[in-house]
Design a protein around this motif. Sequence first.
Motif, short mmCIF file in Angstrom:
data_model
loop_
_atom_site.label_atom_id
_atom_site.label_comp_id
_atom_site.label_asym_id
_atom_site.label_seq_id
_atom_site.Cartn_x
_atom_site.Cartn_y
_atom_site.Cartn_z
N MET A 1 1.14 -1.12 0.05
CA MET A 1 -0.22 0.23 -0.03
C MET A 1 1.07 0.84 -0.15
N SER A 2 0.53 2.32 -1.13
CA SER A 2 1.68 3.38 -0.70
C SER A 2 0.58 4.65 -0.09
N ALA A 3 1.51 5.56 -0.56
CA ALA A 3 0.65 6.16 0.63
C ALA A 3 -0.15 7.46 0.11
N THR A 4 0.50 7.53 -1.22
CA THR A 4 -1.38 8.67 -2.13
C THR A 4 -2.33 7.68 -2.40
N THR A 5 -1.92 5.76 -2.25
CA THR A 5 -3.92 5.01 -2.19
C THR A 5 -4.74 5.82 -1.47
N ASN A 6 -4.44 6.02 -0.20
CA ASN A 6 -5.91 6.28 0.35
C ASN A 6 -5.62 8.45 0.58
N TYR A 7 -4.95 8.95 -0.37
CA TYR A 7 -4.96 10.27 -0.14
C TYR A 7 -6.08 10.90 -0.61
N PRO A 8 -7.06 11.59 -0.06
CA PRO A 8 -8.75 12.22 -0.30
C PRO A 8 -8.48 13.70 -1.26
N HIS A 9 -7.11 14.14 -0.78
CA HIS A 9 -6.88 15.89 -2.12
C HIS A 9 -6.78 15.97 -3.01
N GLY A 10 -5.86 14.40 -3.46
CA GLY A 10 -5.38 15.43 -4.96
C GLY A 10 -4.08 15.87 -4.52
N HIS A 11 -3.27 16.75 -5.86
CA HIS A 11 -2.77 17.54 -5.95
C HIS A 11 -2.84 19.28 -6.61
N GLY A 12 -4.37 19.48 -6.53
CA GLY A 12 -4.94 20.31 -7.54
C GLY A 12 -4.30 21.97 -6.89
N ALA A 13 -4.55 22.98 -7.19
CA ALA A 13 -3.95 24.09 -6.82
C ALA A 13 -4.78 24.35 -5.18
N SER A 14 -5.61 24.22 -4.64
CA SER A 14 -5.98 24.43 -3.59
C SER A 14 -4.73 23.72 -2.42
N ILE A 15 -5.02 22.35 -3.29
CA ILE A 15 -3.70 21.27 -2.29
C ILE A 15 -2.40 22.62 -2.24
N LEU A 16 -1.65 22.38 -2.77
CA LEU A 16 -0.16 22.88 -3.23
C LEU A 16 -0.60 24.53 -2.32
N ARG A 17 -0.97 25.02 -2.61
CA ARG A 17 -1.34 26.68 -1.64
C ARG A 17 -0.82 26.16 -0.06
N ALA A 18 -2.07 25.30 0.19
CA ALA A 18 -2.24 24.82 1.74
C ALA A 18 -0.66 24.52 1.56
N HIS A 19 -0.23 23.41 0.93
CA HIS A 19 1.04 22.76 1.61
C HIS A 19 2.22 23.74 1.30
N ARG A 210 -8.51 34.58 7.37
CA ARG A 210 -10.06 33.52 7.86
C ARG A 210 -10.07 33.28 5.77
N SER A 211 -9.86 34.80 4.70
CA SER A 211 -10.51 34.00 3.72
C SER A 211 -9.21 33.12 2.43
N TRP A 212 -7.58 32.81 3.04
CA TRP A 212 -7.20 31.67 2.63
C TRP A 212 -8.03 30.65 2.94
N TRP A 213 -7.54 30.43 4.47
CA TRP A 213 -8.87 29.20 4.79
C TRP A 213 -9.24 28.78 3.80
N SER A 214 -10.74 29.69 4.04
CA SER A 214 -12.33 29.66 3.95
C SER A 214 -12.14 29.04 2.31
N GLY A 215 -10.83 29.77 1.58
CA GLY A 215 -10.93 29.72 -0.12
C GLY A 215 -10.91 28.38 -0.55
N ILE A 216 -9.35 28.08 0.46
CA ILE A 216 -8.94 27.04 0.43
C ILE A 216 -9.85 25.82 0.63
N TRP A 217 -10.91 25.70 1.14
CA TRP A 217 -11.74 24.86 1.33
C TRP A 217 -12.61 24.82 1.12
N GLN A 218 -13.37 25.92 0.61
CA GLN A 218 -14.57 26.29 -1.07
C GLN A 218 -13.37 25.08 -1.72
N GLU A 219 -12.55 26.33 -2.75
CA GLU A 219 -12.50 24.75 -3.38
C GLU A 219 -11.78 23.77 -3.49
N ARG A 220 -11.60 22.91 -2.40
CA ARG A 220 -11.51 21.66 -2.20
C ARG A 220 -13.08 21.06 -2.32
#
Length: 270
Positions: A1-19, A210-220
């Motif tokens: 089992m690899s780490a990404t098998t269960n990763y629910p987010h992918g690596h889209g713009a909102s994910i990369l912005r957060a990480h 607040r705008s940043w964190w909310s925007g990330i979750w709206q996009e997700r």
Amino acid sequence: MSATTNYPHGHGASILRAHGSRTIEDSAAYLASSLRPDMHILDVGCGPGTITADFASRVPQGRVVGVDQASGVLDKARAHAAERGVSNVEFAQADIYNLAYPDASFDVVHAHQVLQYLEDPMRALRELKRVAKPGGIVAVREADYSGFAWYPTIEGLDEWRDLYHKVGRGNGGEPDAGRRVLSWALAAGFPRESITATTSTWCYSTDDTRSWWSGIWQERLLQSEFRTTAISKGHATQEKVEELAKAWKEWSSAEDGWFVLLHGEILCRV
């Protein structure tokens, strides 16, 4: 089992912005005082490499290796390190359960928000321990979704957290990993006296954060693999994820809005 098998987010713009916003100061402060200039560090699940590059800047006579199961995100990590002019760092694709390094290779083995996505976190911890040198450190920090708190009370955010638990656990992970990391380390064979367990938080309370964190979750909720998984697994409908995204927008517009994320941390001496 690899780490990404269960990763629910992918690596889209909102994910990369957060990480890509993460640093030693906000994500690995519990480890920072243990670093020495000549250390060799393995950063497991490095993502876009911002913490990895920070490590490299702290160990100028040492070496840092960042690994991630997702090959695409490693290009972002290499570009970030090059932009910062950090040369004592390299990146490679890897499986957390089967790291391609000999026993006792690194002074520090670090994983930030990785174990929560795994079906077998104890197996992963045993592998992190294997590649750590005697006297070295295995350092892990994990979020704990049930420990998140916010104000004002908005019903949709409670539903969002419930949905996150369903998606995460449906994928074989554990969203409340923060409270479990000590237990997992013990089960993986670390003696209790070798483990230092701590907590820390992220807090979003200004207009900008607040705008940043909310925007990330709206996009997700509206565009990421999290949305796709939630709908395809029957945890939510399109109408529901749109409703939850509106709840995040409502929270971000509150002048007295406040959101805190709890994390559990462990430093394990090998």
